[in-house]
Design a protein around this motif. Structure first.
Motif: not given
Length: 672
Positions: A245-252, A254-261, A263-268
């Protein structure tokens, strides 16, 4: 590429690999970054009037004119330098003599063509755990000829780098946590003919060998060697497939969002894990470093948001063919996936069910590692090197303060805080030393950007661009950086930079004084008021590495005729008396890499003594020096990683276990 096509490429690269690295190392570890354009193409301001005079040997730079003389030497700072900050700064005042907490006889360097693991007389060594050793319940014994992905998921990973020993309540039990940085498929599979020809099973085995390993250790008593516990409830593999999971100000963002996630908050997953740090609250930090080489990028860049893939070397990568089994590793299919790597990952080794967290507040870069100190006001401070030529040194300061014994509170310290980048300012060399002042330039504050024209998401996801914007100092591959727990000073290993001063690249400055810097140097930082949260510091070069007979080297003022040669400093650690320990990567002196003790205080300041030499083709990593001075842990990474090596003709057979093939291993070195 096939073996036939790959071999000439590896053997005949049209560039000089950094240090003495083999082309195989460059290919697998960092996607041959030395052959790519330098990602940092900014024109940051540098010190002016660096070369103003030429004086005696080991006094100052010996008349650098263009690239004619690759010379540099320094002198240690004096109390007079404290005027830079006023009377409240203690700069090396009354340095004590630390002695040697580890008693050993210096060993001689071992020629690079010799496959042996050498330790001092009176000491012995043994592998503690090796690639493929079973750690999870039900995992089979290692079988080089019959590997499977299922087995590897339960076995110790490949290419162990950062290593730490986390104590448990019982002094004869502990947890070993180790990064498994990357894989050498040519040395893993007998029938390997290139990634594009690999079977899906081979790709899955390689993927499963990445990440981190957590293993319980036990010993009979304090005089006994350690052994790992097979099937312990604490044992764990963390791989590129582990949910995080991502924490902090950049969690969520747009640049961290993917088709599988979305939300941009759950990296694998995590991979390319290099160095790290152990927190005062018992968790382990792991730095994601050369992540760029894992993405197939035949298409033009087109991701959303501030990732700026060019700046991180993602574009132009051929990847490892992982996109065949996981589409997210195709840049065209998931252009934001690469933005989800390059972070500091926090793992709780005491809870194998816990979810690892990637802390966006600490910034995205090619993290060598992250170590924690507690500032005078109780805030947690982390120093972080961005390991690439001409990149920067960073610092993170938490918003909340550390509470002794409150683990639940402390586990959240790295979620919020401020990010800084270093600017080194020289004072000219008329004083016959390379030293000066520095300042930490703040990039974020309370979740907001302080960089004009950049949002907080942009600053954190593209910390390199933020450093560019504020004129941070380009360093010679800033790698491991840690605060000495005894004298309070910070030590930064700059491994090398053979492009310093070449056409179109940044020239020398006082903090990086040698062109074509193949041997590296070590920077010593004294922060104002000896406070880790200070925004000003004094710096000097304590080591300029290389052959002691080379006039460009410097050993803290110690007689160069009485030191062990050292080249390409990488990881740093400290013993109980505050001596600095350095492991090396890419030694250019014709000898194997090793582990060295360096005295940084007292009359022997600058004395370098070699303690261990690792096998042919290997890198020394992750040293841990036991407090009692009787045991040293050392990770031996990529043994036999030499361009001519094959399965049938290996360059190393370390750890000499009868398999006939090299196996990366964590070793314990102890008094015989």
């Amino acid at each position: 590429m096939t073996t036939d096509a790959c071999r000439p490429t590896l053997d005949l690269l049209p560039y000089a690999p950094a240090g003495r690295r083999s082309s195989m190392t460059c290919h697998y570890r960092c996607a041959t970054s030395c052959a790519q354009p330098v990602p940092n193409r900014t024109e940051n301001a540098y010190f002016g009037d660096i070369v103003r005079s030429a004086v005696s040997r080991r006094g100052v730079l010996a008349g650098l004119v263009g690239l004619g003389v690759a010379g540099a030497a320094v002198a240690q700072p004096t109390r007079a330098s404290a005027s830079a900050f006023g009377d409240d700064v203690n700069l090396l005042a009354d340095p004590f003599d630390p002695g040697h907490s580890v008693d050993f006889e210096v060993i001689a360097p071992v020629p690079a063509d010799v496959d042996s693991f050498d330790v001092p007389a009176g000491w012995t060594w043994a592998p503690l755990i090796s690639w493929g050793d079973p750690i999870l319940p039900g995992a089979p014994d290692f079988d080089f000829e019959n590997q499977t992905a299922e087995a590897q998921l339960g076995q110790f990973g490949y290419n162990n780098d950062y290593t730490t020993i986390v104590p448990m309540q019982d002094p004869n039990r502990a947890l070993l946590v180790c990064n498994n940085e990357y894989t050498n498929e040519e040395l893993m599979f007998r029938d390997w003919t290139g990634a594009e020809n690999a079977t899906d099973e081979q790709l899955l085995i390689s993927l499963a060998a990445h990440g981190m390993s957590v293993v319980e250790l036990r010993r009979a008593n304090e005089d006994s060697p350690w052994a790992y516990v097979r099937g312990s409830e604490f044992n764990r593999r963390i791989t590129p497939m582990t949910q995080m999971e991502f924490t902090g100000p950049a969690a969520g963002a747009k640049a961290l969002r993917t088709s599988a996630d979305p939300s941009g908050r759950k990296p694998i997953g995590t991979f390319a894990n290099c160095a790290g740090g152990t927190t005062p609250w018992g968790t382990v930090l792991s730095g994601e470093e050369n992540f760029n080489g894992y993405f197939f990028t035949s298409e033009e860049p087109g991701g959303e948001g501030p990732g700026e893939s060019d700046r991180y070397g993602v574009t132009g990568s051929s990847g490892r063919a992982w996109e065949r089994i996981e589409e997210r590793f195709s840049y065209a299919a998931e252009p934001n996936e690469s933005n989800r790597f390059g972070w500091v990952v926090e793992v709780d080794p005491s809870d194998p069910t816990s979810t690892p967290r990637k802390h966006t507040a600490m910034g995205r870069m090619k993290h060598e590692g992250a170590t924690i100190s507690i500032a005078a006001d109780g805030r947690a401070v982390s120093y972080m090197g961005d390991d690439e030529r001409f990149e920067y040194l960073y610092k993170f300061i938490s918003k909340r303060t550390y509470r002794e014994g409150d683990r639940e509170h402390n586990m959240r310290l790295l979620e919020d805080g401020d990010l800084y980048v270093a600017v080194f300012e020289g004072d000219g060399i008329e004083d016959e030393r390379y030293d000066g002042r520095g300042r930490w330039v703040q990039l974020t504050r309370d979740g907001r950007s302080l960089v004009p024209g950049m949002s907080v998401d942009e600053v954190l996801i593209n910390a390199r661009a933020a450093g560019d914007a504020v004129g941070a100092t380009k360093m010679d591959r800033p790698e491991d950086v840690e605060r000495n727990p005894v004298n309070g000073r910070v030590y930064l290993a700059c491994t090398n930079n053979t492009q310093r001063g070449t056409l179109g690249k940044a020239g020398v400055d006082e903090a990086n004084p040698r062109p074509l810097n193949k041997d590296g140097h070590v920077v010593e930082i004294v922060e104002a008021r000896d406070d880790a949260a200070a925004t000003e510091f004094f710096w000097n070069l304590v080591l300029v590495c290389g052959d002691p007979e080379d006039q460009s080297t410097y050993f803290g003022g110690f007689d160069p005729a009485q030191v062990s040669p050292i080249s390409c400093p990488d990881n740093v650690a400290f013993d109980s008396t505050g001596n600095l320990w350095i492991s090396t990567d890419g030694n250019t002196l014709g000898t194997n890499d090793g582990l060295y003790e360096v005295v940084v205080d007292g009359p022997n300041r600058g004395q370098v003594r070699q303690f261990a030499s690792v096998p042919a083709g290997a890198e020394a990593c992750g040293p841990v020096i036991a407090e009692d001075g009787r045991t040293v842990f050392l990770a031996v990474q990529h043994p036999g990683e030499i361009d001519t090596a094959t399965i049938d003709a290996p360059a190393s057979t370390f750890p000499y276990d009868g398999t006939g093939q090299p196996r990366p291993s964590v070793c314990q070195i102890y008094r015989a």
